[in-house]
Scaffold this motif. Structure first.
Motif, PDB file in Angstrom:
ATOM      1  N   LEU A 140      -4.376  -4.726  -0.129  1.00  0.00           N
ATOM      2  CA  LEU A 140      -5.133  -3.526   0.149  1.00  0.00           C
ATOM      3  C   LEU A 140      -6.183  -3.295  -0.616  1.00  0.00           C
ATOM      4  O   LEU A 140      -7.550  -3.174  -0.066  1.00  0.00           O
ATOM      5  N   ARG A 141      -6.285  -3.354  -1.756  1.00  0.00           N
ATOM      6  CA  ARG A 141      -7.467  -3.229  -2.875  1.00  0.00           C
ATOM      7  C   ARG A 141      -8.730  -4.139  -2.275  1.00  0.00           C
ATOM      8  O   ARG A 141      -9.720  -3.825  -2.166  1.00  0.00           O
ATOM      9  N   THR A 142      -8.381  -5.401  -2.379  1.00  0.00           N
ATOM     10  CA  THR A 142      -9.169  -6.459  -2.082  1.00  0.00           C
ATOM     11  C   THR A 142     -10.139  -6.145  -0.613  1.00  0.00           C
ATOM     12  O   THR A 142     -11.021  -6.387  -0.557  1.00  0.00           O
ATOM     13  N   GLY A 143      -9.364  -6.024   0.302  1.00  0.00           N
ATOM     14  CA  GLY A 143      -9.638  -5.662   1.661  1.00  0.00           C
ATOM     15  C   GLY A 143     -10.704  -4.529   1.692  1.00  0.00           C
ATOM     16  O   GLY A 143     -11.679  -4.596   2.231  1.00  0.00           O
ATOM     17  N   LEU A 144     -10.268  -3.316   1.112  1.00  0.00           N
ATOM     18  CA  LEU A 144     -11.152  -2.424   0.997  1.00  0.00           C
ATOM     19  C   LEU A 144     -12.538  -2.725   0.136  1.00  0.00           C
ATOM     20  O   LEU A 144     -13.543  -2.311   0.902  1.00  0.00           O
TER      21      LEU A 144
END
Length: 187
Positions: free
Chosen positions: A118-122
């Motif tokens: 999620l962090r990487t995607g954002l």
């Protein structure tokens, strides 16, 4: 195990204390039949909203998530499908349906890989730089059950190293919240 509700700050707001991030705002259901609690064969958002709920409308503690549940959250940039943020396989536990005021809440916790994804995607999509250009669309079996406009506070909370991976999903319709819970719960 119970996913913490102690950290929720008064009703509105995106980021909340004690490692819980809330996707606040009005519930958005794109299928009118789903919002009305219809029970058509192609409608994943249907059924008895009281199933599994106690006398006060609340579920018990959290349960493991069915990794094969047809639930997915996608990041949309300027209204266009951009990337998958997480799905049921990225979630560890689910708790709900908890009714507070006019909202019906489902709590989910992402596993370690889900939090990192999620962090990487954002970050990779640019949501950390321009959060107002993004929304998160959550679907259950292909039907959108929740759409959340991102803001700086929410994106900051989701990308904070201290965030423990717990997200609260508020819904305006109890039947929608119950359908999401029932689909995710591996009971």
């Amino acid at each position: 195990m119970e996913l913490s509700r102690r950290g929720i700050l008064g009703g509105v707001g995106a980021a909340v204390a004690v490692g819980v991030v809330g996707f606040a705002g009005a519930a958005s259901v794109t299928d009118d039949d789903a919002a009305a609690g219809g029970t058509g064969p192609d409608n994943p958002v249907s059924g008895d909203a009281s199933v599994g709920a106690g006398d006060d409308g609340e579920q018990g503690g959290s349960v493991p998530v069915d990794p094969d549940a047809p639930f997915e959250a996608r990041l949309l940039r300027d209204g266009e499908d951009d990337r998958r943020l997480f799905g049921a396989g990225d979630l560890a536990r689910v708790q709900g349906v908890i009714t507070e005021d006019d909202e019906h809440l489902v709590y989910v916790s992402l596993g370690e890989a889900g939090v990192e994804g999620l962090r990487t995607g954002l970050e990779d999509a640019g949501a950390t730089d321009e959060p107002e250009r993004f929304v998160v669309s959550m679907t259950l079996d292909g039907t959108e059950v929740r759409r959340v406009e991102l803001d700086e506070a929410t994106v900051s909370a989701l990308t904070d190293e201290e965030w423990g991976g717990v997200v609260t999903l508020p819904f305006g319709e109890q039947t929608v919240a119950q359908s999401v819970y029932d689909s995710l719960a591996d009971e």
